[in-house]
Scaffold this motif. Sequence first.
Motif, PDB file in Angstrom:
ATOM      1  N   ILE A  55       0.791  -0.824  -0.319  1.00  0.00           N
ATOM      2  CA  ILE A  55       0.447  -0.195  -0.406  1.00  0.00           C
ATOM      3  C   ILE A  55       0.972   1.046  -0.764  1.00  0.00           C
ATOM      4  O   ILE A  55       0.556   2.217  -0.674  1.00  0.00           O
ATOM      5  N   GLU A  56       2.135   0.833   0.344  1.00  0.00           N
ATOM      6  CA  GLU A  56       3.436   2.735   1.068  1.00  0.00           C
ATOM      7  C   GLU A  56       3.479   3.092  -0.681  1.00  0.00           C
ATOM      8  O   GLU A  56       3.607   3.294  -0.913  1.00  0.00           O
ATOM      9  N   GLU A  57       4.035   1.193  -0.476  1.00  0.00           N
ATOM     10  CA  GLU A  57       4.317   1.651  -2.827  1.00  0.00           C
ATOM     11  C   GLU A  57       3.223   2.101  -3.681  1.00  0.00           C
ATOM     12  O   GLU A  57       3.851   2.619  -4.392  1.00  0.00           O
ATOM     13  N   MET A  58       2.231   1.573  -3.985  1.00  0.00           N
ATOM     14  CA  MET A  58       1.440   1.926  -4.565  1.00  0.00           C
ATOM     15  C   MET A  58       0.672   3.878  -4.035  1.00  0.00           C
ATOM     16  O   MET A  58       0.149   4.718  -5.427  1.00  0.00           O
ATOM     17  N   TYR A  59       0.878   4.437  -2.982  1.00  0.00           N
ATOM     18  CA  TYR A  59       1.190   5.436  -3.128  1.00  0.00           C
ATOM     19  C   TYR A  59       2.396   6.730  -2.629  1.00  0.00           C
ATOM     20  O   TYR A  59       2.151   6.820  -1.138  1.00  0.00           O
ATOM     21  N   PRO A  60       2.834   6.585  -3.046  1.00  0.00           N
ATOM     22  CA  PRO A  60       4.342   6.639  -3.164  1.00  0.00           C
ATOM     23  C   PRO A  60       4.491   8.437  -2.165  1.00  0.00           C
ATOM     24  O   PRO A  60       5.328   8.783  -1.923  1.00  0.00           O
ATOM     25  N   GLU A  61       3.831   9.714  -3.001  1.00  0.00           N
ATOM     26  CA  GLU A  61       2.822  10.758  -2.702  1.00  0.00           C
ATOM     27  C   GLU A  61       3.302  10.897  -1.083  1.00  0.00           C
ATOM     28  O   GLU A  61       2.396  12.211  -1.034  1.00  0.00           O
ATOM     29  N   THR A  62       2.190  10.064  -0.748  1.00  0.00           N
ATOM     30  CA  THR A  62       1.984  10.252   1.446  1.00  0.00           C
ATOM     31  C   THR A  62       2.729  11.022   1.730  1.00  0.00           C
ATOM     32  O   THR A  62       4.250  10.263   1.869  1.00  0.00           O
ATOM     33  N   VAL A  63       2.294  11.787   2.354  1.00  0.00           N
ATOM     34  CA  VAL A  63       2.534  12.447   3.750  1.00  0.00           C
ATOM     35  C   VAL A  63       2.820  12.022   4.683  1.00  0.00           C
ATOM     36  O   VAL A  63       3.552  11.706   5.072  1.00  0.00           O
ATOM     37  N   VAL A  64       1.495  11.675   5.139  1.00  0.00           N
ATOM     38  CA  VAL A  64       1.321  10.644   6.843  1.00  0.00           C
ATOM     39  C   VAL A  64       0.600   9.957   6.108  1.00  0.00           C
ATOM     40  O   VAL A  64      -0.824  10.561   5.565  1.00  0.00           O
ATOM     41  N   TRP A  65       0.092   9.125   6.490  1.00  0.00           N
ATOM     42  CA  TRP A  65      -0.515   7.700   6.707  1.00  0.00           C
ATOM     43  C   TRP A  65      -1.401   8.077   8.606  1.00  0.00           C
ATOM     44  O   TRP A  65      -1.009   8.286   9.935  1.00  0.00           O
ATOM     45  N   GLU A  66      -2.620   7.812   8.212  1.00  0.00           N
ATOM     46  CA  GLU A  66      -3.302   8.439   9.797  1.00  0.00           C
ATOM     47  C   GLU A  66      -4.014   6.952   9.648  1.00  0.00           C
ATOM     48  O   GLU A  66      -4.724   6.423   8.957  1.00  0.00           O
ATOM     49  N   LEU A  67      -4.856   6.683  11.206  1.00  0.00           N
ATOM     50  CA  LEU A  67      -5.650   5.430  11.604  1.00  0.00           C
ATOM     51  C   LEU A  67      -6.167   5.288  12.358  1.00  0.00           C
ATOM     52  O   LEU A  67      -5.391   5.799  13.173  1.00  0.00           O
ATOM     53  N   ILE A  68      -7.322   4.465  12.933  1.00  0.00           N
ATOM     54  CA  ILE A  68      -7.640   4.626  14.335  1.00  0.00           C
ATOM     55  C   ILE A  68      -7.860   3.441  14.359  1.00  0.00           C
ATOM     56  O   ILE A  68      -8.274   2.072  13.225  1.00  0.00           O
ATOM     57  N   THR A  69      -7.890   2.450  15.992  1.00  0.00           N
ATOM     58  CA  THR A  69      -8.060   1.297  16.681  1.00  0.00           C
ATOM     59  C   THR A  69      -8.495   1.059  17.329  1.00  0.00           C
ATOM     60  O   THR A  69      -8.070   2.074  18.914  1.00  0.00           O
ATOM     61  N   PRO A  70      -9.999  -0.071  18.177  1.00  0.00           N
ATOM     62  CA  PRO A  70      -9.651   0.053  19.308  1.00  0.00           C
ATOM     63  C   PRO A  70      -8.747  -0.326  20.334  1.00  0.00           C
ATOM     64  O   PRO A  70      -7.795  -0.504  20.294  1.00  0.00           O
ATOM     65  N   TYR A  71      -9.020   0.708  22.031  1.00  0.00           N
ATOM     66  CA  TYR A  71      -8.026  -0.137  22.781  1.00  0.00           C
ATOM     67  C   TYR A  71      -7.735  -0.623  22.772  1.00  0.00           C
ATOM     68  O   TYR A  71      -6.826  -0.985  23.764  1.00  0.00           O
ATOM     69  N   PHE A  72      -9.025  -2.073  22.630  1.00  0.00           N
ATOM     70  CA  PHE A  72      -8.483  -3.314  23.431  1.00  0.00           C
ATOM     71  C   PHE A  72      -7.419  -4.336  22.216  1.00  0.00           C
ATOM     72  O   PHE A  72      -8.066  -4.876  21.792  1.00  0.00           O
ATOM     73  N   GLU A  73      -7.557  -3.521  21.171  1.00  0.00           N
ATOM     74  CA  GLU A  73      -7.163  -4.734  20.115  1.00  0.00           C
ATOM     75  C   GLU A  73      -5.457  -4.735  19.981  1.00  0.00           C
ATOM     76  O   GLU A  73      -5.461  -4.191  19.111  1.00  0.00           O
ATOM     77  N   LYS A  74      -5.197  -4.852  21.114  1.00  0.00           N
ATOM     78  CA  LYS A  74      -4.033  -4.845  21.570  1.00  0.00           C
ATOM     79  C   LYS A  74      -3.372  -6.469  20.057  1.00  0.00           C
ATOM     80  O   LYS A  74      -2.153  -5.101  19.702  1.00  0.00           O
TER      81      LYS A  74
END
Length: 171
Positions: free
Chosen positions: A105-124
């Motif tokens: 995915i990073e290679e598919m979008y090489p112009e990305t400056v920052v990637w962001e995501l969220i995940t629940p607190y319990f998803e260790k």
Amino acid sequence: MNISFQPLSEHDYPDFQNDVKDVFSIALIEQFGLPQDKEFFMDDDINETFHNPKLVTYYIYTDEKKAGGVALHIDNESHNNRMELFYLYPEFHNYGLGVQVWNMIEEMYPETVVWELITPYFEKRNIHFYVNKCGFQIVEFFCKHHKDPTVHPRPESFHNEYFRFEKQMKR
């Protein structure tokens, strides 16, 4: 392992939506013992994601077998991109596939400056994956003392407590 991405059409959205709900429910059941009919994602939440004009969605295949899916918010102006949804079927866990997919995915979008995501607190498992395997940093924790201004609170606490991650890309 031969990994490929197949773009989704609107026709594929219901199956993708069901996959997301099924896979994400596994962690809820493991963590909270919730009955199968209790869902982390509601249909309206996922449908709203599908109707974002900056969304790109893919099924993930490995050796021509469907292994999961990913939905990405790609902003071609700011190049601040976000992973909205990412899942692999449980039978594909623990083989390094997630890291390979993320690197692609990073290679598919090489112009990305920052990637962001969220995940629940319990998803260790997710926290370990994003921080230790993919190089993200936890930049914010949303909870009752620090609410996400973009999200409407839900009655279940597992909806209201989550981490926001970022990965600054080197240019």
